[in-house]
Design an enzyme around this catalytic site. Structure first.
Site, PDB file in Angstrom:
ATOM      1  N   HIS A 105      10.548  -9.112 -67.516  1.00  0.00           N
ATOM      2  CA  HIS A 105      10.725 -10.650 -66.782  1.00  0.00           C
ATOM      3  C   HIS A 105      12.129 -11.371 -67.539  1.00  0.00           C
ATOM      4  CE1 HIS A 105       8.715 -12.113 -70.912  1.00  0.00           C
ATOM      5  NE2 HIS A 105       7.964 -12.238 -70.192  1.00  0.00           N
TER       6      HIS A 105
ATOM      7  N   HIS B 101      12.199 -11.130 -71.577  1.00  0.00           N
ATOM      8  CA  HIS B 101      12.546  -9.682 -71.817  1.00  0.00           C
ATOM      9  C   HIS B 101      13.996  -9.679 -71.728  1.00  0.00           C
ATOM     10  CE1 HIS B 101       8.793  -8.924 -71.282  1.00  0.00           C
ATOM     11  NE2 HIS B 101       8.263  -8.919 -71.731  1.00  0.00           N
TER      12      HIS B 101
END
Length: 255
Positions: free
Chosen positions: A34, A37
């Protein structure tokens, strides 16, 4: 971007990078990537010649009855995000390839015995074990972790120092949704009502943080936090209040 499934193959790739004198940034993940990250990858991309992302749902950090089997996974989407972010290689081994006949664990004293570690007693042993293996396989210059998992970050930083890994552990800011909820792969577990209520925890802690800056005593903070949570009708006197009562407020804000 290379997608690598075996330890032997990824070692060959990293060895070639090191021969060329390249710096290596590692972003360890459990996948279902997501925006949080992505921010780690972006930071690694800015400060290293090459970036490798590991995607591995690590079975050794899940206790009995936890969500290992149901943990969200979307490999195709993960690969797309990595490629668009300029990742050089993705390491995504099968558990059987990564652990084989596994009997060795890495643990840490004291730091693992409170907060998350208190209710998940084997969790950080599994985290440190998988990271030790990844650090030994990649020998990265730097490894990137989000501050959202504050206890994990402190544990990893301490272990790297104590075990002389010679790796720079880089903390990165928490990424949040527009309403303040920290972005997490497990947010998909929340019902509509829970998702609506969840940001109240962040708001409550922010109020407590502001009160500390004004010089309020620690023992008065619980009421401020409880009042904010109780104002959220869908939470009311829920377990969130109980959790916050049981936490050390000093520790929460220090982290």
């Amino acid at each position: 971007m290379k997608i690598v499934k075996t330890v032997d193959e990824v070692r060959v790739i990293v060895k070639e990078w090191k021969k060329e004198g390249l710096t290596v940034g590692l972003v360890p993940t459990m996948g279902f990537l997501h925006a949080g990250h992505k921010s780690l990858i972006d930071e690694a991309r800015k400060n290293n010649d090459v970036v490798i992302v590991s995607i591995f749902v690590n079975p050794t950090q899940f206790g009995p009855g936890e969500d290992y089997e149901s943990y969200p996974r979307d490999e195709e989407r993960d690969f797309k995000l990595c490629e668009e972010a300029g990742v050089d290689a993705v390491f995504t081994p099968d558990p059987e390839e990564f652990y084989q006949n596994h009997k060795t664990y890495v643990t840490i004293e004291d730091l693992k015995d409170n907060l998350c570690g208190k209710t998940r007693p084997i969790h950080f042993r599994g985290v440190l074990t998988v990271l030790t293996k990844l650090f030994n396989i990649f020998r990265p210059t730097r490894a990137y972790f989000g501050r959202k998992d504050a206890q994990q970050f402190l544990i990893v930083k301490k272990a790297v120092k104590d075990l002389n890994f010679g790796i720079e552990i880089v903390p990165c800011p928490i990424k949040r949704e527009d309403d303040g909820l920290a972005i997490s792969s497990r947010n998909v577990y929340l019902s509509d009502e829970e998702r609506k209520a969840a940001p109240v925890l962040h708001r409550a802690l922010e109020k407590g943080k502001a009160a500390i800056k004004k010089g309020m005593k620690a023992e008065d903070l619980i009421k401020i936090i409880e009042d904010e949570i109780n104002g959220q009708s869908s939470l009311g006197n829920s377990s969130a209040v109980i959790i916050l009562r049981n936490l050390s407020v000093k520790v929460v804000f220090r982290l």
